[in-house]
Design an enzyme around this catalytic site. Structure first.
Site, PDB file in Angstrom:
ATOM      1  CG  HIS A 294     -31.531  -9.291  -3.231  1.00 55.17           C
ATOM      2  ND1 HIS A 294     -32.212 -10.432  -3.888  1.00 55.17           N
ATOM      3  CD2 HIS A 294     -32.570  -8.922  -2.387  1.00 55.17           C
ATOM      4  CE1 HIS A 294     -33.052 -10.813  -3.176  1.00 55.17           C
ATOM      5  NE2 HIS A 294     -33.267 -10.009  -2.182  1.00 55.17           N
TER       6      HIS A 294
ATOM      7  NE  ARG B 184     -31.954 -17.000   6.804  1.00 54.84           N
ATOM      8  CZ  ARG B 184     -32.023 -15.835   7.817  1.00 54.84           C
ATOM      9  NH1 ARG B 184     -31.710 -15.661   8.867  1.00 54.84           N
ATOM     10  NH2 ARG B 184     -32.093 -14.746   7.030  1.00 54.84           N
TER      11      ARG B 184
ATOM     12  CB  CYS C 106     -36.748 -10.418  -2.111  1.00 53.99           C
ATOM     13  SG  CYS C 106     -36.559  -9.192  -1.268  1.00 53.99           S
TER      14      CYS C 106
ATOM     15  CD  GLU D 121     -31.351 -12.279  -7.009  1.00 57.77           C
ATOM     16  OE1 GLU D 121     -31.246 -13.410  -7.291  1.00 57.77           O
ATOM     17  OE2 GLU D 121     -30.768 -11.803  -5.984  1.00 57.77           O
TER      18      GLU D 121
HETATM   19  N1  PCA Z   1     -35.421  -8.106   1.342  1.00 58.79           N
HETATM   20  C1  PCA Z   1     -35.990  -9.377   1.767  1.00 58.79           C
HETATM   21  C2  PCA Z   1     -37.319  -9.029   1.865  1.00 58.79           C
HETATM   22  C3  PCA Z   1     -37.784  -7.663   1.828  1.00 58.79           C
HETATM   23  C4  PCA Z   1     -36.202  -7.094   1.753  1.00 58.79           C
HETATM   24  O1  PCA Z   1     -35.880  -5.877   1.309  1.00 58.79           O
HETATM   25  C5  PCA Z   1     -35.693 -10.634   0.904  1.00 58.79           C
HETATM   26  O2  PCA Z   1     -34.517 -10.710   0.635  1.00 58.79           O
HETATM   27  O3  PCA Z   1     -36.505 -11.615   0.766  1.00 58.79           O
END
Ligand code: PCA
Length: 212
Positions: free
Chosen positions: A165, A90, A143, A80
């Protein structure tokens, strides 16, 4: 001794497993470098997750922190670029909390850049045939909350930190019709991301451009 702190998340929403945690555990267990890798599993809860990560930071004084989360629907490992000072769910988090348009840190700056060498990471993964891309948003769920709190805590410290991610795996659950990657591929991608960060001098980040 260099200490690297890696975090992953517990399962949430329709997912019965969370590959972010499964992958960071494996990266740490299989690490063959001289660095010490420590992992922490975070709850999918606004505020609580960031506090747990920052508590671990305080205990360990790590040289590098890489937080990892699941982004179901993505088909690549995605470092990111930027964390935003907003919580806007959401869906409710695992504690049933659903914030709307709240800041992560009251009076904090609008956003923080990742201090990981995100372009170098993407380049290294692609060179090894792994799907990777820079992402320009970590969303506004837990996240991003953790990412922003982390970058805010380390702002100006010179210690590198950021968020990656990862896609779902075939075992994640709740991913009908969505792309998935094998856990092995995600593990290899994160291992390379950590290795690349450790091998990329901080100045190289500046040379690549101020925004990453
Ligand atoms: N993904 C979520 C929260 C926890 C995770 O593994 C997110 O992208 O916010």
């Amino acid at each position: 001794m260099i200490t690297v702190l890696l975090s992953g998340f517990e399962p949430f929403a329709e997912h019965t497993r969370n590959p972010s945690w499964e992958a960071v555990e494996r990266v740490a267990a299989e690490w063959d470098g001289t660095e010490t890798l420590v992992t922490v599993q975070l709850p999918v809860e606004f505020g609580a997750a960031a506090r747990m990560l920052l508590d671990a930071v305080e205990q360990l004084s790590p040289d590098l922190v890489v937080a990892v989360g699941l982004a179901a629907g993505r088909d690549a490992v995605t470092p990111e670029r930027i964390a935003m000072n907003v919580r806007d769910g959401r869906i409710a988090d695992n504690a049933g909390y659903l914030p709307v348009d709240e800041p992560v840190v009251a009076e904090g700056p609008t956003a923080h850049w990742s201090t990981l060498p995100i372009k170098a990471i993407v380049g290294a993964l692609r060179q090894h045939g792994l799907p990777a891309a820079v992402s320009n948003t970590a969303g506004s769920f837990v996240c991003n909350d953790v990412f922003y709190a982390l970058q805010n805590a380390f702002d100006g410290s010179g210690i590198r930190s950021g968020f990656i991610h990862v896609p779902a795996t075939p075992e994640t659950g709740g991913t009908d019709g969505l792309p998935t990657l094998p856990l092995d591929t995600i593990v290899e991608g994160l291992r390379l991301a950590v290795r690349t960060t450790l091998d990329t001098p901080t100045d190289a980040r500046v040379a690549e451009g101020a925004t990453h």
